[in-house]
Design a protein around this motif. Structure first.
Motif, mmCIF file in Angstrom:
data_model
loop_
_atom_site.group_PDB
_atom_site.id
_atom_site.type_symbol
_atom_site.label_atom_id
_atom_site.label_comp_id
_atom_site.label_asym_id
_atom_site.label_seq_id
_atom_site.Cartn_x
_atom_site.Cartn_y
_atom_site.Cartn_z
ATOM 1 N N PHE A 151 0.369 2.560 5.613
ATOM 2 C CA PHE A 151 -0.592 1.817 4.824
ATOM 3 C C PHE A 151 -2.143 2.025 5.378
ATOM 4 C CE2 PHE A 151 -3.139 -2.235 5.194
ATOM 5 C CZ PHE A 151 -3.052 -2.926 4.002
ATOM 6 N N THR A 152 -2.340 2.651 6.648
ATOM 7 C CA THR A 152 -3.624 2.879 6.863
ATOM 8 C C THR A 152 -4.186 4.261 6.267
ATOM 9 O OG1 THR A 152 -3.057 2.052 9.127
ATOM 10 C CG2 THR A 152 -5.012 3.679 8.999
ATOM 11 N N VAL A 155 -5.019 2.931 2.680
ATOM 12 C CA VAL A 155 -6.168 2.417 2.616
ATOM 13 C C VAL A 155 -7.359 3.127 2.965
ATOM 14 C CG1 VAL A 155 -7.797 0.539 3.583
ATOM 15 C CG2 VAL A 155 -5.184 0.084 3.224
ATOM 16 N N PRO A 170 -13.096 -1.453 5.239
ATOM 17 C CA PRO A 170 -11.304 -1.482 5.091
ATOM 18 C C PRO A 170 -10.630 -0.368 6.006
ATOM 19 C CG PRO A 170 -12.591 -0.622 3.266
ATOM 20 C CD PRO A 170 -13.648 -1.124 4.004
ATOM 21 N N THR A 171 -11.336 0.679 6.273
ATOM 22 C CA THR A 171 -10.631 1.776 6.790
ATOM 23 C C THR A 171 -10.576 1.475 8.367
ATOM 24 O OG1 THR A 171 -11.730 3.412 5.205
ATOM 25 C CG2 THR A 171 -11.111 4.267 7.329
ATOM 26 N N SER A 174 -8.141 -1.614 8.762
ATOM 27 C CA SER A 174 -6.734 -1.285 8.489
ATOM 28 C C SER A 174 -6.275 -0.474 9.813
ATOM 29 C CB SER A 174 -6.334 -0.552 7.435
ATOM 30 O OG SER A 174 -7.105 0.574 7.433
ATOM 31 N N SER A 178 -3.342 -2.462 11.627
ATOM 32 C CA SER A 178 -2.264 -2.237 10.926
ATOM 33 C C SER A 178 -1.756 -0.876 11.776
ATOM 34 C CB SER A 178 -2.446 -1.385 9.553
ATOM 35 O OG SER A 178 -1.225 -0.987 9.043
ATOM 36 N N SER A 292 -2.651 -9.487 10.666
ATOM 37 C CA SER A 292 -1.850 -9.266 9.374
ATOM 38 C C SER A 292 -2.238 -10.368 8.441
ATOM 39 C CB SER A 292 -0.396 -9.600 9.866
ATOM 40 O OG SER A 292 0.111 -8.424 10.632
ATOM 41 N N LEU A 295 -5.314 -8.959 6.677
ATOM 42 C CA LEU A 295 -5.097 -7.822 5.953
ATOM 43 C C LEU A 295 -4.369 -8.371 4.574
ATOM 44 C CD1 LEU A 295 -3.309 -5.147 8.575
ATOM 45 C CD2 LEU A 295 -5.741 -5.110 7.485
ATOM 46 N N CYS A 319 3.707 -4.259 3.279
ATOM 47 C CA CYS A 319 3.324 -3.430 4.563
ATOM 48 C C CYS A 319 3.138 -4.649 5.847
ATOM 49 C CB CYS A 319 2.340 -2.451 4.480
ATOM 50 S SG CYS A 319 2.970 -1.194 3.346
ATOM 51 N N PRO A 320 2.129 -5.341 5.646
ATOM 52 C CA PRO A 320 1.739 -6.133 7.011
ATOM 53 C C PRO A 320 3.129 -6.965 7.342
ATOM 54 C CG PRO A 320 -0.188 -5.985 5.519
ATOM 55 C CD PRO A 320 1.142 -5.505 4.654
#
Length: 343
Positions: A151-152, A155, A170-171, A174, A178, A292, A295, A319-320
């Motif tokens: 997921f990371t 994103v 967002p980078t 996550s 995450s 979570s 996210l 994913c979360p």
């Protein structure tokens, strides 16, 4: 009424050919291979030793009532001893003698105000749980590792960090909530930790470092999105995602501050270490769920929904959810369940 024959519990039955003093947890650990087979053999050896301890002590006290090398597999003869007496013996010296060795074997201390036999029964039930259940927990932990990393990366590819000031938000978020935070909690997983070879203290240090890195990434991501909105003249905290994200970052900061008390218990001498661990684990679980939730709300934003649609969006949402379920199971099994059996 006490003169009637009363059958003894099945826990007192065991092999006839092994001396009760011939087994030690350390020797058993050296002989056992690693993996699920080792866990099953540990459980068999533990059950065997407990049976020998209980039977040996009871046979000595009953004066040879049960034959066959001290194995109490027969009924108590009428008129020699009553069932309450046998129950008292089972909950008395024999069980108390078994508790320290079982504690060293399991690495756990018996709860307060719980009878020795009750705790031994509970310990056996934990050690002899289904191999399928252990395999499922191992598989779910491995899935959490893969999902958090995947997921990371997803994103990061989507945001293309460096293309704009906002792309870092967002980078970094996550990466913090995450990947780093998930790995920090999975460090303590008995089935899926990547650092199982380290001691408990070493894993605690790694956990603290990962949590600190997660907090730094979250603070940097929060600061960059605030700067981005200032440049565009947009209002702050105008969405549920922004509010949840701010609460999650602040909670993570408080959680890291509370972790210092566990690294250095002498700073809080009036607080029992066991309670500090319980409160820290519970608070950490709440903070992880807040991250979570942030996210999940981010995936409902205009930026994300304009790029990701259809089945990919639903997979991203899962994913979360998957990582949260795995972390919830780990924390509740390690701390919250043990707290419920204590007074």
């Amino acid at each position: 009424m006490h003169s009637m024959r009363q059958p003894l519990p099945m826990a007192l039955a065991g092999p006839r050919s092994v001396d009760p003093g011939s087994w030690t947890p350390a020797n058993t650990r050296r002989r056992q291979p690693s993996g699920l087979a080792s866990q099953g053999r540990h459980a068999c050896a533990l059950r065997h030793r407990l049976s020998c301890l209980l039977n040996s002590a009871c046979a000595e006290r009953l004066g040879g009532v049960a034959g066959g090398g001290g194995i109490l597999s027969q009924e108590v003869p009428a008129g020699q001893t009553s069932y309450p007496e046998v129950k008292r013996l089972r909950d008395g010296p024999a069980a108390r003698a078994a508790v320290p060795r079982v504690s060293r074997f399991l690495g756990k201390k018996p709860p307060h105000r719980v009878s020795p036999l009750a705790w031994l029964t509970m310990a056996l039930s934990v050690e002899t749980e289904s191999h399928i259940y252990r395999a499922l927990r191992t598989a779910s932990g491995a899935a959490a590792h893969l999902v958090a990393l995947g997921f990371t990366i997803f994103v990061a590819v989507l945001a293309r960090p460096g293309s704009s000031l906002f792309s870092w938000h967002p980078t970094l978020m996550s990466l913090a909530f995450s990947f780093l935070m998930t790995e920090a909690l999975l460090v303590f997983s008995p089935e899926s930790s990547l650092l199982r070879s380290l001691s408990r203290k070493g894993r605690a240090r790694c956990h603290w470092v990962l949590q600190l890195l997660a907090l730094l990434c979250a603070l940097l991501g929060l600061g960059l999105v605030i700067l981005h909105k200032e440049q565009l003249g947009k209002a702050h905290l105008a969405t549920w995602h922004g509010r949840a994200g701010l609460i999650a970052v602040l909670w993570a900061g408080l959680q890291c501050s509370g972790g210092v008390g566990l690294l250095y218990p002498k700073l809080l001498p009036r607080w029992p270490l066991a309670k500090l661990k319980l409160y820290h684990a519970t608070s950490g679980l709440v903070g992880y769920l807040l991250g979570s939730a942030s996210l999940l709300l981010a995936m409902c934003s205009l930026w994300f929904t304009a790029t990701v649609t259809g089945g990919v969006w639903y997979l991203a949402v899962l994913c979360p959810v998957i990582t949260s379920l795995v972390i919830m199971s780990q924390v509740s099994n390690a701390y919250l369940y043990r707290k419920r059996i204590q007074p």
